[in-house]
Design an enzyme around this catalytic site. Structure first.
Site, PDB file in Angstrom:
ATOM      1  N   ASP A 191      58.783  -3.702  11.554  1.00  0.00           N
ATOM      2  CA  ASP A 191      59.346  -2.932  12.670  1.00  0.00           C
ATOM      3  C   ASP A 191      59.401  -3.644  14.017  1.00  0.00           C
ATOM      4  O   ASP A 191      60.107  -3.189  14.908  1.00  0.00           O
ATOM      5  CB  ASP A 191      58.572  -1.607  12.828  1.00  0.00           C
ATOM      6  N   HIS A 233      55.410   3.468   6.813  1.00  0.00           N
ATOM      7  CA  HIS A 233      55.232   2.743   8.075  1.00  0.00           C
ATOM      8  C   HIS A 233      54.650   3.710   9.093  1.00  0.00           C
ATOM      9  O   HIS A 233      55.335   4.604   9.576  1.00  0.00           O
ATOM     10  CB  HIS A 233      56.555   2.180   8.572  1.00  0.00           C
ATOM     11  N   ASP A 285      53.150   4.104  12.588  1.00  0.00           N
ATOM     12  CA  ASP A 285      52.930   3.555  13.920  1.00  0.00           C
ATOM     13  C   ASP A 285      51.565   3.973  14.461  1.00  0.00           C
ATOM     14  O   ASP A 285      51.200   5.151  14.410  1.00  0.00           O
ATOM     15  CB  ASP A 285      54.007   4.056  14.885  1.00  0.00           C
ATOM     16  N   HIS A 301      53.249  -2.712  18.054  1.00  0.00           N
ATOM     17  CA  HIS A 301      54.590  -3.020  18.564  1.00  0.00           C
ATOM     18  C   HIS A 301      55.232  -1.873  19.352  1.00  0.00           C
ATOM     19  O   HIS A 301      56.358  -2.041  19.837  1.00  0.00           O
ATOM     20  CB  HIS A 301      55.502  -3.449  17.404  1.00  0.00           C
TER      21      HIS A 301
END
Length: 976
Positions: free
Chosen positions: A165, A46, A48, A400
């Site tokens: 997330d 994951h 970001d 996000h």
């Protein structure tokens, strides 16, 4: 003995894995033995797109994304049974466009083609779901899909959504993902009580009904991941984890593995379960993961017929295929997953408002992106690097931890830099394209069209410094609109404004700029007044020009009077009365019918960390106490200003909070423009500022909010539809994301408030609405940012300025339809102003340049919106039309609507191909999985008609007629 042992290993692997078909997608999935409980291991990282480090720092830095991607590719090439999923297209495209390793590129193509490397989600970034506008969500998926399709063809088409997330999940996102062609959505975060209930009732996987208007077309299979998005304890093989599986300890690890799998079998319905083998920025040493997983898979499968548990390298889509093959029934979900609480006192509702200026900048960026795309089409210029840079920047901002305001300050600054630079690039293009569209003959003059990006703080160098200039107003909607234009000027009168296309001098009005606006530290302008005129009949997808010149001082002055009889303001429809003592709004009268309404700016004190309670932070809102405090400690100071275009009252609540209450001529809504900052924290108390509206409406705990500015959802205070709520935080637990609108009503009266950016809000007391407009804190909530949300500018706390539009009326009228129209025209896609200094007179300008233009031949029907008009590959055009009403909005406007695409455009339409929402698959070839519903699901209407609205075939025989039903979006690739 050794040969026998090897044969057993091979046979056990064959039971689970079979022979992988050398094709991508579902064809590349492992063969599953339905008699075994199978664990699908999904290796993933994951990554970001910015958070506590900038996008570039995450990509290029030590243990960065570039190294992760290349390391994984090399490990996948070693063993063809290994798999991996890649999610963030922003990072993939950065690697693909920058690397010169052609051999590695070829390996990537092979891995995608044989299904080892599966592209999942596929958007530019993993978008938030609370504060994003649906148009931006669609755009960033579309652009991510486009890049993947350009490189990998059909194998680059993702099959599932992967939202592991984001901090809560919206129903509209589910609807959009279904329309994108996804077969499912998987996510990790949901309310802690909701999760406990779902585990107990075996409802962790469900059919989510994404729309009450679109039927099964918006239904989406949705799964909640059992371990968040990390590996179960004991099976993390990253460089920061101590776990490992070897030939020495494998027996112990296999026992542990089987125990966890069987425990999960008791909480899920199927004979399959998914394990997310990764974490944030995992696989910096991919070899460590795969060497451990290879050993684990081999030894678990050796004894699978003894334990009943098998394991395989897999992907979310392969796991989904296994579920679908079981042909089970599933529970139904109709509401959304907001608000999200990770602990009893910890509600993630603060980020609905955090960094309000960044949220507004993103909303403005969407408007300018649509303008830039439209102009590229209208001027027949094709795609450009400048346009692509804004497409990509807006994709980054949807992340996000970007638009949410949950990043470190320097990362927020970097997001603003990325967006500002991309907007500047697109401004360069639009200036050139406007010149092309306005010039009657080829010209080499230096005509420029520049925007004034600081109009929000009453600042514009052209209007302040030029005695003569032209304002060209571009309307991005496919219908005519009117706009009251406000320009900061250095003189308080003496200006003449000419509508160049009509050849008519317009009436003007001058209003003083409030001193609180003049005092904004970053404001460079010196203007003390605003010039106001009305621009009428701005053409659809077109522009109109207005000549402004200073003729010398006149005797006309601003009307000012603070006597009671002059303080009340009115127009042809509305009257706003102010209380004699407090100077707050007292009532609003609509066509003579008075409604008691009070509005004021207030603040909550931010809660600090204590036992069992987190502090308010970038993510978390936890007021302490739960009662807001008035900002004004005495009566509010007011001045009123009246003229032919607008009547307005300037209110000062304190030296850090003020607002303007406005009524424009002919308007059926009230405009409130608020200014807050710098919020004082010298008392070491954080403050979260709200605008509260209080009425006598008997709302019975109920209110309505929008979902990503599209469909509306019913809310009830202290209530959750699918489980019994135990609410301990009476304010924070009843805050919801307001992307555009919130309302309350009873049988007689409806109050609605529209926002110009995403904000948190709710109805905490019957008859009231409140919206949080700004927040400045003194503590961190300890969720990873490790920094207090304390925005500053020029050495002081950040100022924020914005607008609310307030509607009061009968719930039996077409109030909801009016809200939707206002949101489009005023808050999402308002006309854009371009300024051109000139020495030409009005007549000279008119003789040299085109002063009015429309990119379409007709207006679209009132209930239809042109959502997308942008250049596409191979010289084609991407078009989206949407019906903006729900079935229940209005008796007239909620009907089906039709129009001719050929009648809309000047150029001859040659071919139209209808696509899925993301424009990466021909609609007629889309075949989504069908799922069986439980006969009864608590909290849902299982008898609801889920028939999808019809889609007529758009073809030349019918003059390319398009029919749209409520909330329907249709996507076309068009050749002219």
């Amino acid at each position: 003995m050794r040969m026998k042992h090897t044969f057993i290993i091979f046979l056990s692997a064959l039971i689970v894995l079979g022979n992988c078909d050398p094709h991508c997608g579902y064809e590349a999935c492992p063969k599953i033995d339905p008699k075994l409980f199978t664990v699908h291991l999904v290796p993933h990282t994951h990554d970001d797109v910015g958070w506590v480090r900038t996008v570039d720092e995450y990509y290029y830095g030590g243990n960065g994304v570039r190294g992760i991607f290349e390391g994984v590719v090399n490990e996948l090439m070693i063993n063809e049974t290994r798999k991996f999923i890649w999610v963030e297209t922003a990072y993939f495209w950065k690697w693909w466009s920058e690397t010169n390793k052609d051999d590695l590129k070829e390996n990537v193509k092979k891995l995608v083609a044989n299904g080892q490397l599966e592209l999942t989600g596929g958007a530019w970034s993993m978008n938030d779901e609370a504060v994003n506008h649906y148009q931006s969500t669609i755009d960033q998926f579309t652009w991510g899909f486009r890049r993947l399709s350009d490189v990998f063809g059909d194998c680059g088409r993702p099959h599932v959504g992967w939202q592991i997330d984001p901090f809560g999940h919206s129903r509209e996102t589910a609807s959009l993902m279904a329309q994108l062609g996804f077969d499912a959505l998987f996510f990790a975060r949901l309310d802690t009580d909701d999760k406990a209930h779902r585990i107990e009732t075996k409802t962790m996987e469900m059919i989510w009904r994404g729309s009450k208007n679109l039927g099964e077309e918006s239904d989406l299979f949705t799964g909640v991941l059992s371990e968040g998005y990390t590996a179960p304890r004991g099976f993390c093989f990253d460089i920061y984890c101590p776990d490992h599986v070897t030939e020495e300890n494998y027996k112990e690890k296999v026992v542990q593995f089987v125990q966890i799998a069987k425990r999960q079998a008791d909480t899920y319905r199927s004979n399959n379960v998914i394990w997310t083998m990764g974490a944030d920025f995992a696989y910096t040493v991919a070899k460590r993961w795969y060497s451990n997983l290879d050993v684990l898979i081999r030894h678990v499968n050796e004894i699978s017929h003894e334990t009943g548990v098998a394991v395989a390298y897999s992907t979310p889509s392969c796991y989904l295929q296994a579920l679908h093959a079981e042909n089970r029934t599933w529970p139904v979900k109709e509401d959304d997953f907001f608000p999200y609480a990770s602990e009893k006192h910890t509600y993630w509702t603060g980020y609905f408002t955090s960094r309000p200026n960044l949220k507004k900048f993103e909303r403005d960026g969407n408007n300018l992106l649509q303008v830039c795309k439209q102009m590229h089409v209208i001027a027949s210029s094709g795609e450009s690097d400048n346009l692509n840079s804004l497409r990509e920047a807006m994709g980054v901002l949807q992340h996000h931890d970007a638009i949410t305001g949950t990043e470190k300050q320097r990362v927020a600054d970097d997001y603003a830099r990325i967006l500002s630079r991309a907007i500047g690039a697109c401004d360069t293009s639009t200036s050139q394209l406007l010149k092309l569209l306005t010039t009657k003959v080829d010209s080499q003059d230096n005509l420029i069209f520049s925007r004034c990006p600081s109009l929000n703080q009453s600042e514009c160098s052209v209007s302040e410094e030029s005695n003569t200039f032209v304002v060209t107003i571009y309307n991005p909607l496919a219908k005519k609109v009117n706009k009251f234009v406000r320009l900061p000027v250095s003189k308080e009168n003496g200006f003449t404004v000419t509508d160049l296309s009509a050849g008519k001098t317009l009436e003007v009005q001058f209003v003083p700029i409030p001193r609180s606006v003049e005092a904004i530290p970053v404001r460079l302008g010196k203007a003390k007044h605003e010039l106001i005129f009305e621009a009428v009949d701005l053409p659809p997808l077109g522009f109109k020009s207005f000549h402004v010149s200073y003729q010398g001082r006149s005797r006309r002055r601003v009307l000012r009077d603070t006597k009671k009889q002059e303080t009340d303001i009115s127009n042809e429809i509305l009257t706003i009365s102010f209380d004699d003592e407090s100077h707050l709004i007292e009532s609003v009268s609509v066509n003579g019918k008075k409604t008691k309404l009070t509005q004021e700016l207030m603040f909550y004190k931010s809660g600090k960390r204590s036992v069992g309670r987190r502090a308010s932070g970038a993510y978390i809102f936890r007021p302490d106490p739960n009662t807001p405090f008035p900002i004004a400690t005495d009566k509010v100071k007011i001045n009123s200003y009246k003229g032919p275009h607008v009547e307005e009252v300037h209110q000062v609540f304190s030296d850090w909070a003020s607002q303007i209450v406005r009524l424009y001529k002919g308007a059926s809504h009230v405009e409130i423009e608020w200014l807050v900052g710098p919020i004082p924290t010298d008392d070491y108390v954080g403050k979260e500022v709200i605008s509260r509206f209080s009425t006598k409406i008997d709302s019975k705990r109920n209110f309505v909010t929008d979902s990503n500015s599209r469909e509306y959802l019913n809310r009830t205070r202290n209530f959750r539809e699918t489980w019994k709520a135990d609410i301990l935080e009476q304010v924070a637990a009843n805050y919801y994301p307001i992307t555009s609108a919130i309302s309350i009503e009873d049988e007689e009266t409806k109050l609605a408030v529209l926002t110009d950016r995403a904000q948190g809000g709710g109805s905490i007391v019957d008859g009231t609405l409140e919206l949080m407009v700004h927040r400045r804190l003194v503590n961190d909530d300890d969720y990873g940012v490790s920094e207090v949300l304390n925005e500053r500018q020029m050495g002081v706390g950040m100022f924020a300025r914005g607008r609310h539009l307030v509607l009061v009326g009968s719930p039996k009228s077409n109030a909801t339809a009016q809200e939707r129209t206002l949101v489009q025209q005023e808050m999402v896609l308002p006309p854009v102003l371009y300024f051109s200094p000139t020495s030409l007179s009005a007549e000279e300008w008119k003789g040299k340049y085109r002063t009015e233009f429309s990119g379409v031949k007709m207006e679209l029907p009132e209930n239809v919106h042109l959502l997308t008009l942008e250049p596409w590959k191979d010289g084609k055009i991407l078009l989206r039309f949407e019906h903006i009403m729900e079935k229940s909005d209005d008796l007239r406007l909620s009907r089906a609507s039709e129009f001719s695409m050929q009648d809309l455009f000047e150029a001859k339409v040659q071919k139209v191909t209808e696509m899925t929402l993301g424009a990466n698959q021909i609609l007629s070839s889309s075949r989504r999985f069908k799922w069986n519903e439980d006969k009864i699901t608590s909290g849902t209407n299982n008898d609801q008609d889920r028939t999808a609205p019809e889609r007529n075939i758009v073809q030349s025989a019918d003059n390319f007629k398009v029919i749209l039903y409520p909330m329907q979006i249709r996507t076309f690739v068009v050749e002219f």
